[in-house]
Every structure is written in structure tokens, then in C-alpha cells.
Design an enzyme around this catalytic site. Structure first.
Site, mmCIF file in Angstrom:
data_model
loop_
_atom_site.group_PDB
_atom_site.id
_atom_site.type_symbol
_atom_site.label_atom_id
_atom_site.label_comp_id
_atom_site.label_asym_id
_atom_site.label_seq_id
_atom_site.Cartn_x
_atom_site.Cartn_y
_atom_site.Cartn_z
ATOM 1 N N ASP A 183 0.819 -1.196 0.044
ATOM 2 C CA ASP A 183 -0.032 0.061 -0.132
ATOM 3 C C ASP A 183 0.967 1.310 -0.118
ATOM 4 O O ASP A 183 2.059 1.383 0.291
ATOM 5 C CB ASP A 183 -0.824 -0.055 1.291
ATOM 6 C CG ASP A 183 -1.953 -1.181 1.336
ATOM 7 O OD1 ASP A 183 -2.069 -1.866 0.297
ATOM 8 O OD2 ASP A 183 -2.961 -0.991 2.333
ATOM 9 N N HIS B 191 3.903 -2.028 2.787
ATOM 10 C CA HIS B 191 4.183 -0.941 2.131
ATOM 11 C C HIS B 191 5.205 -0.494 1.481
ATOM 12 O O HIS B 191 6.174 -0.739 1.780
ATOM 13 C CB HIS B 191 3.929 0.434 3.279
ATOM 14 C CG HIS B 191 2.496 0.362 4.028
ATOM 15 N ND1 HIS B 191 2.484 -0.762 5.141
ATOM 16 C CD2 HIS B 191 1.444 0.703 3.942
ATOM 17 C CE1 HIS B 191 1.083 -0.729 5.494
ATOM 18 N NE2 HIS B 191 0.731 0.399 4.990
HETATM 19 ZN ZN LIG Z 1 -2.534 3.032 3.305
#
Ligand SMILES: [Zn+2]
Length: 217
Positions: free
Chosen positions: A9, A163
Site C-alpha cells: 500500500d 507498504h
Molecule cells: Zn494505506
């Protein structure tokens, strides 16, 4: 060990995203990248999302700005966060995937409100939540141990949220995937049903868990 679906993400980022793509390519894995819409205004970041798609990964909408969670925003603004990001994503979001931002990775009614949920249903989105958050973004050295522990302890298929944001965290990715593979983990690009709030606009969860009752569409 339960099957593991990988997601990344908050990118694309010029240092972290290529590192992640190289590890996934070397290991023959495909993943999903939930990108922040406004980052695609930068041609270099947009090119990384195009590269991820070309290399067989899925790209999804992770809001325009990743500001306050959508359940805490005024209704019109919440819908705009989804729609404006989608306009920037265009063909990149081939499967119309959306992941709300959680605020510290937590699941709860702050994720969406009724206006946003109604928009996502009308536009036939698949809404992808998560069940394992090792917090790589705030602990670049400590997340690998937490990721391994979460995967080992899981009693249902894992949707791991990482991430492609910090290269110092993602430099451990290959080692983590290697350790999981050695322990017999099977990696799958398919999202576990238990982590989907909507599939192509169809509700798969109790909307009371993700939307606020006081918000008319
Ligand atoms: Zn996020």
C-alpha cells in the site's frame, strides 16, 4: 501454514517500489499494489505503477490523498476521495479494486461511511480489507519478526499488508518471503473472501462493521 496473499500500500515510491518489484519478480510472485491516487500525478511514480501492472501485479485505488479515514469525513468528500483517485488511475485499476485507509492499519467503522459504500456498490468495486498488519512503516527493523509471527499464528488465509513506502523496511522483504517459503507457505494472488467487504459491488460483510448509521447516502 495458511496461504498468504501479498499487498503493498501507499506507493508508488521511487526507491521502495522497484525494490519490491525486483524481489517479487525473482521469486515469481504476484501481488496487489493499492496506490495513493495523487502520487500518480508524478510521471516517475505513474511509470512505476504501469511497470507493476505490466509485470503481472494488480493495481487498486487507495484514496486520492490517504488523509483522514473516509468514515470520518463529510459524505461528499469521502466519495470524492474515491472518484478523483479513480480518474487518475484509469486503466491501471483493471479490476476496480478499492482499499480504504485505516488509520494505523486498524479495521473498524471509521473505514467507510454510507455515502462511500453506496458509491462503491454502484460502481461495482471489489473492496479489499486485510487481516495481518506487521507495521513495516513505523518499524522498518522490527516488522519482519512480526510478519512471520502473524503468518505462523494465522488460522485462516492471510492477507498481509506491507507498504512500498520505505526502502529501509523493504530491504528485508526477500528474507521474510524466503523464511515463509521455507516453512511451507503457499503464496496466492487471490484475496481471501473473509477480507472482502464487497465483490464487484455485492456486499460480503455486515455493513454495520464498516459504515456509520448516521450517514444517509
Ligand atoms: Zn494505506
Amino acid at each position: 501454514m495458511q496461504p498468504i496473499c501479498l499487498s503493498f500500500d501507499n506507493g508508488p515510491e521511487p526507491e521502495a517500489t522497484p525494490l519490491v518489484l525486483e524481489v517479487l519478480a525473482r521469486r515469481g510472485l504476484s501481488a496487489s499494489f493499492f496506490v495513493i491516487g495523487e502520487k500518480l500525478r508524478d510521471p516517475a511514480r505513474r511509470a512505476l505503477a504501469e511497470r507493476a501492472l505490466a509485470e503481472g501485479h494488480r493495481i487498486g485505488n487507495h484514496t486520492l490523498t490517504h488523509g483522514a479515514p473516509l468514515g470520518l469525513r463529510p459524505p461528499v468528500e469521502a466519495v470524492q476521495e474515491i472518484a478523483a483517485a479513480e480518474a487518475l488511475l484509469g486503466h491501471l485499476n483493471r479490476e476496480r479494486l478499492f482499499r480504504p485507509n485505516g488509520g494505523g492499519g486498524a479495521l473498524g467503522p471509521h473505514l467507510l461511511r454510507r455515502s462511500a459504500l453506496a458509491h462503491l456498490m454502484a460502481e461495482r468495486y471489489t473492496v479489499v480489507l486485510w487481516n495481518a498488519v506487521p507495521r513495516d512503516w513505523d518499524d522498518p527493523e522490527g516488522w519482519p519478526a512480526r510478519a512471520l509471527a502473524l503468518c505462523r499464528a494465522a488460522t485462516s488465509p492471510v492477507l498481509l499488508v506491507l507498504h512500498d513506502l520505505r526502502a529501509d523496511a523493504m530491504r528485508h522483504l526477500d528474507r521474510v518471503l524466503g523464511a515463509l517459503a521455507e516453512e511451507g507457505a503457499a503464496f496466492t494472488p487471490e484475496f481471501p473472501d473473509s477480507c472482502l467487504a464487497l465483490r464487484e459491488g455485492r456486499l460480503l460483510c455486515d455493513p454495520g462493521n464498516i459504515s456509520r448509521k448516521d450517514d444517509a447516502p
